[in-house]
Write a protein that holds these residues in place. Structure first.
Motif, PDB file in Angstrom:
ATOM      1  N   ASP A 228      28.176  40.165  39.111  1.00  0.00           N
ATOM      2  CA  ASP A 228      29.414  39.418  39.020  1.00  0.00           C
ATOM      3  C   ASP A 228      30.228  39.881  37.813  1.00  0.00           C
ATOM      4  O   ASP A 228      31.444  40.076  37.891  1.00  0.00           O
ATOM      5  CB  ASP A 228      29.040  37.939  38.888  1.00  0.00           C
ATOM      6  N   HIS A 229      29.538  40.091  36.708  1.00  0.00           N
ATOM      7  CA  HIS A 229      30.180  40.546  35.477  1.00  0.00           C
ATOM      8  C   HIS A 229      30.876  41.894  35.708  1.00  0.00           C
ATOM      9  O   HIS A 229      31.993  42.108  35.242  1.00  0.00           O
ATOM     10  CB  HIS A 229      29.126  40.655  34.372  1.00  0.00           C
TER      11      HIS A 229
ATOM     12  N   ARG B 158      34.082  41.301  37.660  1.00  0.00           N
ATOM     13  CA  ARG B 158      35.121  40.688  36.807  1.00  0.00           C
ATOM     14  C   ARG B 158      35.706  41.696  35.840  1.00  0.00           C
ATOM     15  O   ARG B 158      36.898  41.694  35.555  1.00  0.00           O
ATOM     16  CB  ARG B 158      34.505  39.549  35.980  1.00  0.00           C
ATOM     17  N   GLU B 159      34.834  42.555  35.313  1.00  0.00           N
ATOM     18  CA  GLU B 159      35.261  43.557  34.348  1.00  0.00           C
ATOM     19  C   GLU B 159      36.261  44.524  34.997  1.00  0.00           C
ATOM     20  O   GLU B 159      37.279  44.872  34.397  1.00  0.00           O
ATOM     21  CB  GLU B 159      34.018  44.300  33.840  1.00  0.00           C
TER      22      GLU B 159
ATOM     23  N   ILE C  36      38.249  43.798  37.435  1.00  0.00           N
ATOM     24  CA  ILE C  36      39.516  43.075  37.594  1.00  0.00           C
ATOM     25  C   ILE C  36      40.257  43.020  36.257  1.00  0.00           C
ATOM     26  O   ILE C  36      41.467  43.261  36.198  1.00  0.00           O
ATOM     27  CB  ILE C  36      39.273  41.658  38.159  1.00  0.00           C
ATOM     28  N   ARG C  37      39.522  42.756  35.177  1.00  0.00           N
ATOM     29  CA  ARG C  37      40.145  42.745  33.847  1.00  0.00           C
ATOM     30  C   ARG C  37      40.802  44.083  33.548  1.00  0.00           C
ATOM     31  O   ARG C  37      41.929  44.142  33.068  1.00  0.00           O
ATOM     32  CB  ARG C  37      39.083  42.437  32.779  1.00  0.00           C
TER      33      ARG C  37
ATOM     34  N   ASP D 119      43.175  34.999  37.156  1.00  0.00           N
ATOM     35  CA  ASP D 119      41.934  34.620  36.483  1.00  0.00           C
ATOM     36  C   ASP D 119      40.826  35.503  37.075  1.00  0.00           C
ATOM     37  O   ASP D 119      40.484  35.356  38.251  1.00  0.00           O
ATOM     38  CB  ASP D 119      41.664  33.136  36.754  1.00  0.00           C
ATOM     39  N   PRO D 120      40.264  36.443  36.280  1.00  0.00           N
ATOM     40  CA  PRO D 120      39.289  37.395  36.851  1.00  0.00           C
ATOM     41  C   PRO D 120      38.089  36.690  37.476  1.00  0.00           C
ATOM     42  O   PRO D 120      37.563  37.154  38.497  1.00  0.00           O
ATOM     43  CB  PRO D 120      38.855  38.234  35.640  1.00  0.00           C
ATOM     44  N   LYS D 121      37.687  35.567  36.917  1.00  0.00           N
ATOM     45  CA  LYS D 121      36.522  34.861  37.446  1.00  0.00           C
ATOM     46  C   LYS D 121      36.820  34.316  38.840  1.00  0.00           C
ATOM     47  O   LYS D 121      36.054  34.531  39.787  1.00  0.00           O
ATOM     48  CB  LYS D 121      36.165  33.715  36.496  1.00  0.00           C
TER      49      LYS D 121
ATOM     50  N   ALA E 133      37.328  37.108  41.368  1.00  0.00           N
ATOM     51  CA  ALA E 133      36.045  37.701  41.770  1.00  0.00           C
ATOM     52  C   ALA E 133      35.325  36.781  42.757  1.00  0.00           C
ATOM     53  O   ALA E 133      34.761  37.244  43.754  1.00  0.00           O
ATOM     54  CB  ALA E 133      35.174  37.969  40.544  1.00  0.00           C
TER      55      ALA E 133
ATOM     56  N   MET F 196      27.190  38.980  44.147  1.00  0.00           N
ATOM     57  CA  MET F 196      27.952  38.274  43.118  1.00  0.00           C
ATOM     58  C   MET F 196      27.224  36.972  42.790  1.00  0.00           C
ATOM     59  O   MET F 196      26.644  36.344  43.643  1.00  0.00           O
ATOM     60  CB  MET F 196      29.332  37.928  43.641  1.00  0.00           C
TER      61      MET F 196
ATOM     62  N   CYS G  99      42.815  30.667  44.178  1.00  0.00           N
ATOM     63  CA  CYS G  99      42.195  31.350  45.309  1.00  0.00           C
ATOM     64  C   CYS G  99      43.235  31.616  46.405  1.00  0.00           C
ATOM     65  O   CYS G  99      43.311  32.718  46.956  1.00  0.00           O
ATOM     66  CB  CYS G  99      41.052  30.458  45.806  1.00  0.00           C
TER      67      CYS G  99
END
Lengths: 229, 229
Positions: free
Chosen positions: A148-149, A152-153, A155-156, A168-170, A173, B1, B202
């Protein structure tokens, strides 16, 4: 929303017990036990599956199965771990290939769909770590968190380089993890569409959205606009 | 994920056995049994939940619980049925309100998230009909299929009116059903973000996509371009 029924029984993998060359066959046989069990779990669920049926499908005795694995729990752990390792390996390869974050993300999504529509990856989605004892559950959850990290990374990075919209990357994701994981739940081998075609349609929605044109305005949520006021 | 851990125990609903007015309380008490069981199933899973624990949480005896329901299977059936009815009712209301299909779709998505982050709707996602006997499973799957049909129909209308991009309505519906249903799996009450805020982020991804600008080109899949050639 409807989820089509679980897959019809997939053809069992060719039994490696039939192989004449016995050198180095142990790993291959163990993998066959795991893969056969993963197919069974994916079809019937973990609770309803037995090692008797795994043995039967492979055409061997139950003690033979126990020569390669200790327990049903251990099999599930290994199946989910293998699925998660395939996903981790895919995202590492995608990341290592270089290029823009959005292209890496799309490549990662394609790999994700390819994996969750096969035995071990599907087992991550359909069964997962929930039936396992706490220590195993925790190990697998740590692997999921690491995966998951990575997403997200990406996406960041995409937001920073301007290729991915500010979000919001979280939550972004989670949004595509949900959409792509769902495929592992409803996909049936031989059900018409190939995984790669499903992936392209799904990724197109996630990358481009459902709105036909930017000038098709969508009204904000009443609660959200009240909060913003 | 990664999927964050299941919710911490939610506060049990106020016990209607404490109510002084006894007239017409049967339905209310039955609903309390169902809701308490739904919370338990969502937290611990169906197999690990017992009617003893439902009784304990409500502060009543197990025979009292059996006065309102016949079995754990019946409870799950009723919980999932109630969740699906809430979803059906929401999409019918959205559809009846008129307007463009894309606005109805967004309103339907908002309602979907609001429902799958509450007890009965969450039970549809986290537990579902899989543990039930074939006849019950079939009834609930028919309800899911009808719901799915409604969403696909909205997408078809949107494509026809030009507000939704030309896409495969079935795969587009699966894409957002997956993304929105996933929220019901990872959402924890009191975990920071409110369901309405999660829904907006979302839905924004699903409506507008992750790509920052239309001119951020995304390379086609190698397999897909080979097939197209």
């Amino acid at each position: 929303m409807a989820e089509p029924r679980r897959s019809p029984p997939a053809p069992a993998p060719a039994s490696p017990w039939a192989a004449r060359d016995r050198a180095g066959q142990r790993a291959l046989k163990r993998e066959a036990v795991l893969r056969c069990a993963a197919q069974l779990f994916n079809e019937k669920g973990f609770a309803a599956s037995t090692l008797d049926e795994v043995a039967e499908r492979l055409g061997v005795s139950k003690p033979t199965v126990y020569y390669y694995v200790d327990s049903k729990d251990q099999i599930l752990f290994e199946c989910v771990r293998t699925g998660l390792e395939l996903l981790q390996q895919a995202i590492r390869e995608v990341d290592g290939a270089g290029g823009r974050a959005i292209d890496k993300l799309v490549a990662g999504m394609r790999a994700y769909v390819a994996i969750v529509t096969q035995d071990f990856g599907m087992c991550v989605i359909r069964v997962g770590e929930d039936p396992l004892p706490p220590a195993s559950r925790q190990k697998l959850r740590r692997m999921k968190a690491a995966l998951d990290h990575e997403f997200r990374e990406l996406i960041r990075q995409g937001i920073a380089e301007g290729s991915i919209v500010d979000c919001d990357p979280k939550l972004a994701a989670f949004t595509f993890a949900g959409a792509l994981s769902w495929i592992g739940r409803w996909y049936r081998p031989g059900g018409g569409l190939e995984p790669a075609e499903i992936a392209e349609q799904c990724i197109r929605v996630l990358i481009d959205g459902l709105r036909a044109h930017p000038d098709v305005a969508v009204p904000p949520a009443r609660a959200a606009s009240r909060r913003a006021a």
